[in-house]
Design a protein around this motif. Sequence first.
Motif, PDB file in Angstrom:
ATOM      1  N   GLN A 205       0.731  -1.148  -0.032  1.00 54.33           N
ATOM      2  CA  GLN A 205      -0.025  -0.073   0.007  1.00 54.33           C
ATOM      3  C   GLN A 205       0.760   1.259   0.031  1.00 54.33           C
ATOM      4  O   GLN A 205       0.405   2.193  -0.912  1.00 54.33           O
ATOM      5  CB  GLN A 205      -0.824  -0.093   1.346  1.00 54.33           C
ATOM      6  CG  GLN A 205      -2.119   0.730   0.999  1.00 54.33           C
ATOM      7  CD  GLN A 205      -2.972   0.719  -0.257  1.00 54.33           C
ATOM      8  OE1 GLN A 205      -3.307  -0.563  -0.557  1.00 54.33           O
ATOM      9  NE2 GLN A 205      -3.237   1.657  -1.083  1.00 54.33           N
ATOM     10  N   THR A 206       1.789   1.256   0.614  1.00 57.16           N
ATOM     11  CA  THR A 206       2.802   2.513   0.845  1.00 57.16           C
ATOM     12  C   THR A 206       3.501   2.640  -0.546  1.00 57.16           C
ATOM     13  O   THR A 206       3.556   3.843  -1.022  1.00 57.16           O
ATOM     14  CB  THR A 206       3.878   1.974   1.876  1.00 57.16           C
ATOM     15  OG1 THR A 206       3.351   1.917   3.245  1.00 57.16           O
ATOM     16  CG2 THR A 206       4.960   3.315   2.002  1.00 57.16           C
ATOM     17  N   ALA A 207       3.951   1.538  -1.204  1.00 58.20           N
ATOM     18  CA  ALA A 207       4.441   1.522  -2.479  1.00 58.20           C
ATOM     19  C   ALA A 207       3.518   2.063  -3.603  1.00 58.20           C
ATOM     20  O   ALA A 207       3.685   3.010  -4.361  1.00 58.20           O
ATOM     21  CB  ALA A 207       4.993   0.099  -2.762  1.00 58.20           C
ATOM     22  N   LEU A 208       2.119   1.700  -3.427  1.00 55.42           N
ATOM     23  CA  LEU A 208       1.140   2.140  -4.224  1.00 55.42           C
ATOM     24  C   LEU A 208       1.026   3.561  -4.404  1.00 55.42           C
ATOM     25  O   LEU A 208       0.809   4.351  -5.108  1.00 55.42           O
ATOM     26  CB  LEU A 208      -0.083   1.394  -4.080  1.00 55.42           C
ATOM     27  CG  LEU A 208      -0.072  -0.015  -4.703  1.00 55.42           C
ATOM     28  CD1 LEU A 208      -1.214  -0.590  -4.319  1.00 55.42           C
ATOM     29  CD2 LEU A 208      -0.198   0.087  -6.284  1.00 55.42           C
ATOM     30  N   SER A 209       1.011   4.032  -3.076  1.00 57.05           N
ATOM     31  CA  SER A 209       0.970   5.544  -2.890  1.00 57.05           C
ATOM     32  C   SER A 209       1.815   6.392  -3.375  1.00 57.05           C
ATOM     33  O   SER A 209       2.055   7.320  -3.874  1.00 57.05           O
ATOM     34  CB  SER A 209       0.812   5.999  -1.303  1.00 57.05           C
ATOM     35  OG  SER A 209      -0.057   5.097  -0.444  1.00 57.05           O
ATOM     36  N   PHE A 210       3.176   5.707  -3.082  1.00 54.73           N
ATOM     37  CA  PHE A 210       4.492   6.364  -3.799  1.00 54.73           C
ATOM     38  C   PHE A 210       4.324   6.272  -5.229  1.00 54.73           C
ATOM     39  O   PHE A 210       4.529   7.481  -5.898  1.00 54.73           O
ATOM     40  CB  PHE A 210       5.809   5.701  -3.214  1.00 54.73           C
ATOM     41  CG  PHE A 210       7.062   6.079  -4.159  1.00 54.73           C
ATOM     42  CD1 PHE A 210       7.814   7.018  -3.183  1.00 54.73           C
ATOM     43  CD2 PHE A 210       7.362   5.772  -5.142  1.00 54.73           C
ATOM     44  CE1 PHE A 210       8.939   7.350  -3.885  1.00 54.73           C
ATOM     45  CE2 PHE A 210       8.283   6.188  -5.919  1.00 54.73           C
ATOM     46  CZ  PHE A 210       9.245   7.154  -4.980  1.00 54.73           C
ATOM     47  N   ALA A 211       3.841   5.338  -5.773  1.00 52.46           N
ATOM     48  CA  ALA A 211       3.814   5.396  -7.432  1.00 52.46           C
ATOM     49  C   ALA A 211       2.656   6.281  -7.776  1.00 52.46           C
ATOM     50  O   ALA A 211       2.844   6.817  -8.867  1.00 52.46           O
ATOM     51  CB  ALA A 211       3.489   3.697  -7.863  1.00 52.46           C
ATOM     52  N   THR A 212       1.459   6.171  -7.069  1.00 52.31           N
ATOM     53  CA  THR A 212       0.475   7.241  -7.606  1.00 52.31           C
ATOM     54  C   THR A 212       1.043   8.571  -7.512  1.00 52.31           C
ATOM     55  O   THR A 212       0.826   9.279  -8.520  1.00 52.31           O
ATOM     56  CB  THR A 212      -0.573   7.157  -6.648  1.00 52.31           C
ATOM     57  OG1 THR A 212      -0.891   5.533  -6.540  1.00 52.31           O
ATOM     58  CG2 THR A 212      -1.933   7.912  -6.934  1.00 52.31           C
ATOM     59  N   GLU A 213       1.777   8.882  -6.537  1.00 52.61           N
ATOM     60  CA  GLU A 213       2.262  10.482  -6.459  1.00 52.61           C
ATOM     61  C   GLU A 213       3.174  10.524  -7.634  1.00 52.61           C
ATOM     62  O   GLU A 213       3.101  11.715  -8.077  1.00 52.61           O
ATOM     63  CB  GLU A 213       2.814  10.345  -4.968  1.00 52.61           C
ATOM     64  CG  GLU A 213       3.321  11.688  -4.996  1.00 52.61           C
ATOM     65  CD  GLU A 213       4.209  11.811  -3.596  1.00 52.61           C
ATOM     66  OE1 GLU A 213       4.865  12.762  -3.121  1.00 52.61           O
ATOM     67  OE2 GLU A 213       3.947  11.096  -2.661  1.00 52.61           O
TER      68      GLU A 213
END
Lengths: 222, 222
Positions: A205-213
């Motif tokens: 989930q943290t990685a997805l947030s990073f990727a989305t940003e």
Amino acid sequence: MNSVQPYSIGLVFYPGMTALDVIGPQTVFSALPNVQIYRIWKTSEPIITDDGMVIVPDMTFSDCPSLDVICIGGGLKQAAIENDPDLLDFLRKKGSTAKFVTSVCGGSVFLAKAGLLQGYRAATHWTMRQGLAELGVEVSTERVVIDGNRISGGGVTAGIDFGLTLAKILWGEDAAKLAQLLIEYNPAPPFDTGSPEQASPELVQTALSFATEHLDLGRVVS
Amino acid sequence: MNSVQPYSIGLVFYPGMTALDVIGPQTVFSALPNVQIYRIWKTSEPIITDDGMVIVPDMTFSDCPSLDVICIGGGLKQAAIENDPDLLDFLRKKGSTAKFVTSVCGGSVFLAKAGLLQGYRAATHWTMRQGLAELGVEVSTERVVIDGNRISGGGVTAGIDFGLTLAKILWGEDAAKLAQLLIEYNPAPPFDTGSPEQASPELVQTALSFATEHLDLGRVVS
């Protein structure tokens, strides 16, 4: 002089690319005999990678000879380039004659946008699996996928595995083994978090947030 | 704006370097928060890597601020640069104040030439182990070696493992795990030939012949 025509390998170098995606395989190919590598963009103006490195392409779309291998990688800023008509035309043109049409990481999205992956299985960065599927591609979670003359690698560091896989096909197993030894590819990942299947749900989930940003995209898979 | 001073990481980019050596860790660092990466050479003129890629440094020796990490990689053509007084002075100067003095692959030879590795254990590309030992360094066959504030990686692809190791030290384990997931470092080497201990004696001999030819050196280990 080598009497055999060298394998010509074209790597697309575009603004916002992730350098390692294609520099991984480039390093493998450079350890093999009789190879001509081109770093290709519209112009010979420098491009800036998504980690801020300035690289000067050495071949333009218009000057590029026919290729045995066309390869494109992904990048945090690839969305800005994905619908570029010159690039998609170039991929289609070279893809129609190349022995192998290949990608690493988000590069498979470019191939799909050019219509080169529909009806094929392909890999991509794990955050982009859904986006690739929405383009009509059969998405695989394998690290390297060979389907006909389409070969694709998963995210970023998968380019090294992709490069060695292609090396085996083009140069043979002995040459590919030699390349692996020369680049000391005896990996020792410090953690077991190299894929979303291994990592904890929280880390994913943290990685997805990073990727989305950083991808500035709405298409990232949840 | 982040209120914390970013970690400043300086990567030396010199003519004849192996790009992947430092682009592996550069990619890791780019997936971490609050980092300033400099690609440093004497001038801002483009350099050409040993696989023919043209990269433009973004920081010169004379303009470079103090660094938290100084890192240098190896290269097939590093011998031509190894005794460069400007480079060795730069390494000594930055090495005296950096939190970590680091190398990947043949980069450890530069650190040793600058007098920065004597009394320390360090890794290097396997073909250069003897050469490094002859400079008074305790050579290790580990993939990544931490000895005090000296951290070194083995050959080429070991830079990724080195990068993640340093990431854990500077940013913490959670951040390093995130970086590993973002670069999908879940390696799948196609062969078991990634180190001289694994490869057959015949393959090692072939690799040494290749290295001797391309390194243009008499110091390659037999």
